[in-house]
Design an enzyme around this catalytic site. Structure first.
Site, PDB file in Angstrom:
ATOM      1  N   GLU A  47       1.085  -1.828  12.400  1.00 46.54           N
ATOM      2  CA  GLU A  47       0.996  -0.467  11.867  1.00 46.54           C
ATOM      3  C   GLU A  47      -0.424  -0.179  11.388  1.00 46.54           C
ATOM      4  OE1 GLU A  47       3.917   0.350   8.823  1.00 46.54           O
ATOM      5  OE2 GLU A  47       3.344   2.473   8.719  1.00 46.54           O
ATOM      6  N   ASN A 193      10.833   7.218  12.833  1.00 45.92           N
ATOM      7  CA  ASN A 193      10.953   5.958  12.091  1.00 45.92           C
ATOM      8  C   ASN A 193      11.490   6.267  10.691  1.00 45.92           C
ATOM      9  OD1 ASN A 193      10.129   3.092  11.175  1.00 45.92           O
ATOM     10  ND2 ASN A 193       9.020   4.401   9.741  1.00 45.92           N
ATOM     11  N   GLU A 194      12.442   5.501  10.255  1.00 47.86           N
ATOM     12  CA  GLU A 194      13.041   5.696   8.921  1.00 47.86           C
ATOM     13  C   GLU A 194      13.213   7.191   8.651  1.00 47.86           C
ATOM     14  OE1 GLU A 194      11.205   3.193   5.877  1.00 47.86           O
ATOM     15  OE2 GLU A 194      11.991   1.420   6.873  1.00 47.86           O
ATOM     16  N   TYR A 260      14.686  -5.880   4.989  1.00 48.61           N
ATOM     17  CA  TYR A 260      13.641  -6.703   4.368  1.00 48.61           C
ATOM     18  C   TYR A 260      14.254  -7.686   3.375  1.00 48.61           C
ATOM     19  CZ  TYR A 260       9.835  -3.973   6.387  1.00 48.61           C
ATOM     20  OH  TYR A 260       8.946  -3.401   7.262  1.00 48.61           O
ATOM     21  N   GLU A 316      12.212  -3.824  12.053  1.00 44.02           N
ATOM     22  CA  GLU A 316      11.393  -4.233  10.905  1.00 44.02           C
ATOM     23  C   GLU A 316      12.205  -5.234  10.100  1.00 44.02           C
ATOM     24  OE1 GLU A 316       9.477  -1.224   8.466  1.00 44.02           O
ATOM     25  OE2 GLU A 316       9.131   0.039  10.225  1.00 44.02           O
ATOM     26  N   GLN A 365       4.497  -7.819   9.340  1.00 48.44           N
ATOM     27  CA  GLN A 365       3.830  -7.284  10.505  1.00 48.44           C
ATOM     28  C   GLN A 365       2.900  -8.346  11.093  1.00 48.44           C
ATOM     29  OE1 GLN A 365       2.078  -3.383   9.818  1.00 48.44           O
ATOM     30  NE2 GLN A 365       3.936  -2.603   8.867  1.00 48.44           N
TER      31      GLN A 365
HETATM   32  O1  AHR Z   1       6.404  -2.267   7.179  1.00 51.14           O
HETATM   33  C1  AHR Z   1       6.026  -1.447   6.126  1.00 51.14           C
HETATM   34  C2  AHR Z   1       6.871  -0.184   6.009  1.00 51.14           C
HETATM   35  O2  AHR Z   1       8.187  -0.514   5.707  1.00 51.14           O
HETATM   36  C3  AHR Z   1       6.993   0.662   7.250  1.00 51.14           C
HETATM   37  O3  AHR Z   1       5.926   1.513   7.423  1.00 51.14           O
HETATM   38  C4  AHR Z   1       8.236   1.430   7.002  1.00 51.14           C
HETATM   39  O4  AHR Z   1       8.906   1.791   8.186  1.00 51.14           O
HETATM   40  C5  AHR Z   1       9.052   0.522   6.107  1.00 51.14           C
HETATM   41  O5  AHR Z   1       9.527   1.174   5.008  1.00 51.14           O
END
Ligand code: AHR
Length: 513
Positions: A47, A193-194, A260, A316, A365
């Protein structure tokens, strides 16, 4: 409530301090019917965030840092070892503020923009579409574009697809003028995205309609076939998946999911390097919860798509800790210890068990952001413990899964989270069997007996990743504190059974032939 928690915390402490040798048994269940582990499960994500692109991957041709057409040579060489199958770009949250036309044409004429999501850093658009597709060609991976739905337009996204993939027409002419004659191949297209958050704060009902509209105008030019991906849920938002599957399933090839390993979204996320045994086991337990979360999203998808035509893409995932002290706020630069390596291995082992539905995952990432593969500082680069897990696991890419049964002790961590002492995954490809084993126990070795079920193991070689402390990491000045080593003595085969002694807190991959 309080009482229950403290009892659990106490039992967790007892479990951490025990010093009994662990015993685990595994039975391999090879089957001609079992699915292939899509290599895209080993996908990456880059990103425009902090120093992921600028400084991490790209320094420009004029930089004094050794580079190949502007890409850091050290990073390129390291990444090539990982056989990256697919790379997602340009975000993340950045994608929904990105206007691709600002990133084409002569670099000196490109407009600047404020990266509002990530520290307000000013972006000069010097890394754009051509640079990304060239990078994918160098790495030999599929590009995965994340399109701007939140602040863009249908026309803008439609034209991006045309610019990249059409042989002729106005967008193709523009591309040719900018130096690229032939169209590129583009398979993976994310439509937002999101979209429930930074990508527009949509409700699922509204986004489903917007998604249907946007994807209509993203055309297949000249035999290029897009694999269209709807922006999916975060973690436990099962309603999002349900509404999307109900209202838009006939217009998508895949839907995403973000998960996450994070303490929480408000307040401190904890240090990436300063943590105790309790934190370590909690983190592993939280990472393993991805299995339950994926299972529930899959069950919803099964209801609408029993044939499993639509893929679930965990595009992600990874650890998210506090930024390293002294680094730029909003740049999400975090260190990477043996604990992160454990999270990587346990997550990959889990994803392997969903190969019938999970068609891609992208760790967040690739460089200098969150759970990255490499960290860079000016002309220096270090490989993270997570990098080594991805390297060890390369043989699993596109290999046939070997299902297995495992019996192992569990450790109870904070919040009642359960962590198996031993985790395993196995696959077969080109006449070789690859068996990856994780011993999560911080203090004790684990003796694992594997019933090979007739799988040949005349020749065995192995690699191990471990460290003196769970907090160990690689840094500038100490780049090789946690590295891969040969593993040649801790195993033997007798009567069709393989016995492996895994040192405490270790990850081992064995290749059997
Ligand atoms: O990976 C960091 C961020 O986490 C990304 O930009 C977003 O899609 C997510 O909230």
């Amino acid at each position: 409530m309080k009482k229950t928690l403290s009892i659990l915390a106490f039992s967790a402490l007892c479990a951490f301090q025990g010093n009994a040798a662990n015993e685990a048994t595994i039975t391999l269940l090879p089957s001609k019917e079992s699915p292939v582990i899509a290599k895209e499960i080993y996908g990456q994500f880059a990103e425009h965030l902090g120093t992921c692109i600028y400084g991490g991957l790209w320094v420009g041709e004029k930089s004094s840092i050794p580079n190949t057409n502007g890409y850091r040579t050290d990073v390129l060489n390291a990444l090539k070892e990982l056989h990256i199958p697919v790379l997602r770009w340009p975000g993340g949250c950045f994608a929904d503020e990105y206007h691709w036309m600002d990133g084409i044409g002569p670099k000196e004429n490109r407009p600047r923009m404020v990266n509002n999501n990530w520290g307000g850093t000013v972006e000069d658009n010097s890394f754009g579409t051509h640079d990304f597709f060239d990078l994918c060609e160098i790495l030999g991976c599929e590009p995965y574009l994340s399109g701007n739905v939140g602040s863009g337009s249908v026309e803008e996204l439609a034209k991006w697809v045309e610019y990249i993939t059409a042989e002729d027409g106005p967008m193709a002419t523009l591309r040719k003028k900018n130096g690229r004659e032939k169209p590129w191949h583009l398979k993976y297209l994310g439509v937002g995205n999101e979209s429930w958050g930074c990508g527009g704060n949509f409700t699922p009902e509204y986004y489903a309609d917007v998604y249907r509209r946007y994807q209509t105008y993203c055309r297949n030019y000249n035999g290029n076939r897009l694999y269209k991906i709807a922006s999916g849920a975060s973690d436990y938002d099962y309603n999002w998946t349900d509404v999307m599957m109900k209202n838009a399933r006939n217009h998508m090839d895949g839907i995403s999911l973000h998960y996450y390993t994070v303490l929480g979204w408000s307040g401190s996320k904890g240090s990436a390097t300063q943590f105790n045994d309790e934190d370590y086991y909690w983190t592993l337990g939280k990472c393993l919860e991805v299995g339950d979360v994926v299972k529930r999203h899959c069950e919803i998808m099964d209801k609408y798509d029993p044939q499993k035509r639509i893929g679930l893409l965990v595009d992600e995932w990874g650890t998210w800790f506090d930024e390293e002290p002294g680094t730029v706020p909003g740049h999400l630069y975090q260190q990477n210890t043996l604990r992160d390596a454990m999270v990587a291995a346990l997550s990959l082992n889990t994803f392997h068990t969903f190969t019938d539905r999970v068609k891609m995952t992208n760790i967040a990432q690739i460089a200098n952001v969150l759970q990255s593969m490499v960290l860079t500082k000016e002309d220096q680069m270090v490989l993270t413990p997570t990098y080594y897990v991805f390297k060890m696991y390369v043989p699993h890419q596109d290999a046939q899964l070997i299902p297995l049964n495992i019996s192992t002790r569990e450790i109870t961590a904070r919040d009642g989270r359960k962590v198996p002492v031993v985790s395993a995954t196995a696959s077969a490809k080109d006449g070789k069997t690859t068996l990856s084993l994780v011993n999560t126990d911080l203090n004790n070795e684990s003796k694992v007996t594997v019933d090979l079920s007739g799988i040949s193991a005349k020749k065995i070689s192995g690699e191990i990743l471990t460290a003196a402390s769970m907090n160990d990491y690689n840094d500038f000045g100490q780049p090789e504190k946690v590295t891969l080593k040969g593993f040649s003595k801790g195993y033997q085969v007798k009567d069709g059974k393989l016995t492996v002694t895994l040192p405490a807190k270790s990850i081992v991959t064995l290749s059997l032939q």
